[in-house]
Enzyme design. Structure first.
Site, mmCIF file in Angstrom:
data_model
loop_
_atom_site.group_PDB
_atom_site.id
_atom_site.type_symbol
_atom_site.label_atom_id
_atom_site.label_comp_id
_atom_site.label_asym_id
_atom_site.label_seq_id
_atom_site.Cartn_x
_atom_site.Cartn_y
_atom_site.Cartn_z
ATOM 1 N N LYS A 64 0.818 -1.218 0.000
ATOM 2 C CA LYS A 64 0.000 0.000 0.000
ATOM 3 C C LYS A 64 0.847 1.261 0.000
ATOM 4 C CE LYS A 64 -4.441 -1.394 1.948
ATOM 5 N NZ LYS A 64 -5.454 -1.078 2.966
ATOM 6 N N LYS A 66 -4.732 -10.487 -5.810
ATOM 7 C CA LYS A 66 -5.892 -10.662 -4.925
ATOM 8 C C LYS A 66 -7.086 -9.844 -5.426
ATOM 9 C CE LYS A 66 -6.439 -8.264 -1.159
ATOM 10 N NZ LYS A 66 -6.293 -7.569 0.122
ATOM 11 N N LYS A 118 -11.338 -4.507 -3.324
ATOM 12 C CA LYS A 118 -12.308 -3.414 -3.492
ATOM 13 C C LYS A 118 -11.717 -2.293 -4.324
ATOM 14 C CE LYS A 118 -13.513 -3.677 1.365
ATOM 15 N NZ LYS A 118 -12.829 -3.287 2.569
HETATM 16 P P1 TYM Z 1 -10.368 -5.660 4.792
HETATM 17 O O1 TYM Z 1 -11.462 -4.678 4.987
HETATM 18 O O2 TYM Z 1 -9.334 -5.371 3.782
HETATM 19 O O3 TYM Z 1 -10.986 -7.067 4.415
HETATM 20 C C1 TYM Z 1 -12.025 -7.612 5.196
HETATM 21 C C2 TYM Z 1 -11.881 -9.117 5.247
HETATM 22 O O4 TYM Z 1 -11.972 -9.668 3.939
HETATM 23 C C3 TYM Z 1 -10.862 -10.534 3.712
HETATM 24 N N1 TYM Z 1 -10.518 -10.472 2.286
HETATM 25 C C4 TYM Z 1 -10.417 -11.542 1.488
HETATM 26 N N2 TYM Z 1 -10.593 -12.848 1.722
HETATM 27 C C5 TYM Z 1 -10.431 -13.683 0.675
HETATM 28 N N3 TYM Z 1 -10.118 -13.270 -0.590
HETATM 29 C C6 TYM Z 1 -9.947 -11.959 -0.869
HETATM 30 N N4 TYM Z 1 -9.662 -11.562 -2.097
HETATM 31 C C7 TYM Z 1 -10.097 -11.028 0.207
HETATM 32 N N5 TYM Z 1 -10.010 -9.666 0.283
HETATM 33 C C8 TYM Z 1 -10.260 -9.357 1.568
HETATM 34 C C9 TYM Z 1 -9.759 -9.974 4.591
HETATM 35 O O5 TYM Z 1 -8.782 -10.946 4.864
HETATM 36 C C10 TYM Z 1 -10.538 -9.563 5.818
HETATM 37 O O6 TYM Z 1 -10.757 -10.663 6.664
HETATM 38 N N6 TYM Z 1 -7.314 -4.861 8.634
HETATM 39 C C11 TYM Z 1 -8.535 -5.505 8.243
HETATM 40 C C12 TYM Z 1 -9.715 -5.042 9.087
HETATM 41 C C13 TYM Z 1 -9.490 -5.168 10.546
HETATM 42 C C14 TYM Z 1 -9.533 -6.370 11.287
HETATM 43 C C15 TYM Z 1 -9.287 -5.970 12.647
HETATM 44 C C16 TYM Z 1 -9.758 -7.707 10.973
HETATM 45 C C17 TYM Z 1 -9.230 -4.146 11.381
HETATM 46 N N7 TYM Z 1 -9.101 -4.634 12.666
HETATM 47 C C18 TYM Z 1 -9.239 -6.919 13.678
HETATM 48 C C19 TYM Z 1 -9.710 -8.646 12.008
HETATM 49 C C20 TYM Z 1 -9.468 -8.246 13.347
HETATM 50 C C21 TYM Z 1 -8.821 -5.173 6.794
HETATM 51 O O7 TYM Z 1 -8.380 -4.184 6.294
HETATM 52 O O8 TYM Z 1 -9.697 -6.003 6.189
#
Ligand code: TYM
Length: 326
Positions: free
Chosen positions: A111, A192, A195
């Site tokens: 990023k 991957k 969004k």
């Molecule tokens: P974020 O918002 O990027 O993604 C949310 C969740 O979706 C999963 N994910 C995927 N899984 C499979 N294939 C994909 N292509 C894919 N893209 C996204 C991510 O692994 C995630 O589980 N930092 C985290 C949010 C967060 C969080 C936390 C999660 C903040 N605090 C505490 C767990 C515990 C994030 O940016 O997820």
């Protein structure tokens, strides 16, 4: 009872990757564990956001959670920024985390290249995530593969704090789904699905209409072999479609390969689209019913009150251990 906790960022529309990596797992675990699910809105502002869009997305995300089958009676649902202890604990943990450890995080490396003049928050992001997890003594953190490294960091931070100050935190473990841990981009299946992808043709959003979903899957990149076989290295496109099919149906990869061994990619793609559409259309219908309901505010008020109480206790414990008291 063991606890699960996860959060998703309200930055733009959710993808089927977010659905299978996080939400679907939470739906599965809500009967087994005490469940906490939140909106990681403070994580979203580590990169530039439009304030109006962001606040709209925060509430929309709750409607998505509910529409996907998250039961508000079985989950404590809340917004990260409404609970002030997350940032407070994060500051203390930042001061206990070596700078170099954060610079080595894969997501930071990616990023920080995409954003010129990236914020300091992008670097400290995983420490805020550690606070989200450690504040609630979460045993398990359901996520996709891309967040595994961050959950492991949270565990390392917890271990370090416990060693230095005595028992403060529980050590969390990531829960990564067997299929769908990393849904890949449909156009470039070595990347991957995300969004924020530049080419939206490669991403299926939970709220895409049926025609769009079918079109995106029909034009997904494959190969010239015409064999439905899982082979990540040589057939990343088809492997991704098999993975999507497996994660939406629960069928094993072997069974899918067998089922489609005498067909062609056209037929297989149509059936992948069928399973995705059959799951997403009912979710979209519920989402549209829920989006303006009063229920969302009630759920969030209650979630805020419950989590503030839990988080306050942990914050006071940590603060005292560190010596921040009179
Ligand atoms: P974020 O918002 O990027 O993604 C949310 C969740 O979706 C999963 N994910 C995927 N899984 C499979 N294939 C994909 N292509 C894919 N893209 C996204 C991510 O692994 C995630 O589980 N930092 C985290 C949010 C967060 C969080 C936390 C999660 C903040 N605090 C505490 C767990 C515990 C994030 O940016 O997820």
């Amino acid at each position: 009872m063991k606890r699960v906790l996860t959060g998703l960022q309200p930055s733009g529309s959710l993808t089927i990757g977010n659905y299978v990596g996080a939400i679907k797992q939470m739906v599965k675990y809500q009967d087994e564990y005490e469940s906490f699910l939140f909106v990681a809105d403070m994580h979203a502002i580590t990169v530039p956001q439009d304030p109006k869009e962001l606040s709209k997305n925060i509430k929309n995300l709750i409607a998505i959670y509910l529409a996907c089958g998250i039961d508000p009676k079985k989950n404590t649902i809340f917004i990260q920024s409404e609970n002030l202890y997350h940032a407070n604990v994060s500051w203390i943990l930042e001061c206990l985390t070596p700078y170099g450890e954060l610079g080595r995080m894969t997501q930071f490396k990616d990023k920080s290249q995409k954003h010129q003049n990236f914020s300091a928050g992008l670097l400290t992001y995983p420490v805020l995530m550690a606070s989200d997890i450690l504040l609630y003594d979460a045993d398990f953190v359901p996520t996709g593969q891309d967040q595994k490294q961050h959950v492991e960091l949270a565990r390392n931070i917890a271990e370090r704090v416990n060693k230095k100050y005595g028992s403060v935190f529980k050590l969390p473990e990531p829960l990564i789904p067997e299929d769908g841990a990393k849904i890949m981009d449909l156009v470039d299946p070595t990347k991957k699905m995300s969004k924020s992808s530049e080419n939206i043709k490669g991403t299926i959003f939970i709220l895409d209409d049926e025609k769009t979903i079918r079109k995106k899957i029909a034009s997904a990149t494959t190969d010239s072999q015409m064999i439905v076989k899982f082979d990540l290295e040589n057939k990343p496109g088809i492997s991704n479609l098999i993975n999507i099919y497996a994660s939406f149906t629960g069928m094993s990869i072997k069974d899918i390969e067998n089922k489609y061994k005498d067909t062609n990619y056209g037929i297989f793609k149509t059936e992948v689209a069928d399973v995705v559409v059959n799951t997403l259309i009912p979710i979209q219908k519920r989402y549209n019913e829920l989006i303006n309901s009063k229920e969302i505010d009630e759920i969030l008020d209650s979630g805020r009150d419950i989590t503030m109480k839990i988080a306050k206790e942990k914050y006071i414990l940590l603060k005292e251990k560190v010596g921040l008291h009179r």
